[in-house]
Design a protein around this motif. Structure first.
Motif, PDB file in Angstrom:
ATOM      1  N   ASP A  62       3.308  -5.073   3.652  1.00  0.00           N
ATOM      2  CA  ASP A  62       2.844  -4.237   2.539  1.00  0.00           C
ATOM      3  C   ASP A  62       1.432  -4.642   2.108  1.00  0.00           C
ATOM      4  N   GLU A  63       1.196  -5.953   2.020  1.00  0.00           N
ATOM      5  CA  GLU A  63      -0.136  -6.445   1.673  1.00  0.00           C
ATOM      6  C   GLU A  63      -1.145  -6.050   2.754  1.00  0.00           C
ATOM      7  N   ASP A  70      -2.183  -2.461   2.293  1.00  0.00           N
ATOM      8  CA  ASP A  70      -3.137  -2.357   1.171  1.00  0.00           C
ATOM      9  C   ASP A  70      -4.547  -2.757   1.617  1.00  0.00           C
ATOM     10  N   GLU A 125      -6.051  -0.124   3.914  1.00  0.00           N
ATOM     11  CA  GLU A 125      -6.483   1.056   3.172  1.00  0.00           C
ATOM     12  C   GLU A 125      -7.808   0.813   2.460  1.00  0.00           C
TER      13      GLU A 125
END
Length: 128
Positions: free
Chosen positions: A42-43, A46, A49
């Protein structure tokens, strides 16, 4: 943020175990790459992105959270096709069919030479 051809390729190291992440990041940096670290898939998403300069994602396969390394590899390949994938594990054996096209598997324990050679090979291919 301008980028020139003299900048070092950027490698995102994704590893949930802190000591292994630090070790991998040091190996990648010593091989001449810029390193960004993420403790989870998930990190990593991020970071991907937010940054457009990542060349390779070097990810562990067994990670807690919403995605393991194989799911992360498929997500990266789908959203950011130019980014190369290197997946690593000491517990599972991964075949080419398990990774997105062009993805590579490196078994743990890996040597600094193996990581450096693989990253150089993938980033050289990306420049062609």
């Amino acid at each position: 943020m301008g980028s020139s051809s003299s900048t070092r390729p950027v490698v995102l190291v994704v590893e949930d175990e802190l000591l292994l992440r630090i070790n991998a990041a040091e190996i990648v940096a010593d091989a001449g790459f810029e390193v960004i670290e993420a403790a989870s898939a998930d990190e990593a998403i991020d970071i991907l992105e937010a940054r457009r300069d990542i060349t390779v994602v070097f990810t562990d396969i067994q990670m807690p959270g919403s995605m393991d390394g194989l799911k992360l590899a498929r997500a990266v390949s789908g959203r950011w096709p130019p980014i190369k994938i290197v997946a690593t594990s000491g517990l599972v054996d991964v075949g080419e069919k398990d990774l997105p096209e062009g993805g590579r598997f490196l078994a743990k324990p890996y040597s600094p030479e193996a990581i450096a050679g693989l990253l150089r090979e993938l980033t050289a291919a990306a420049k062609r």
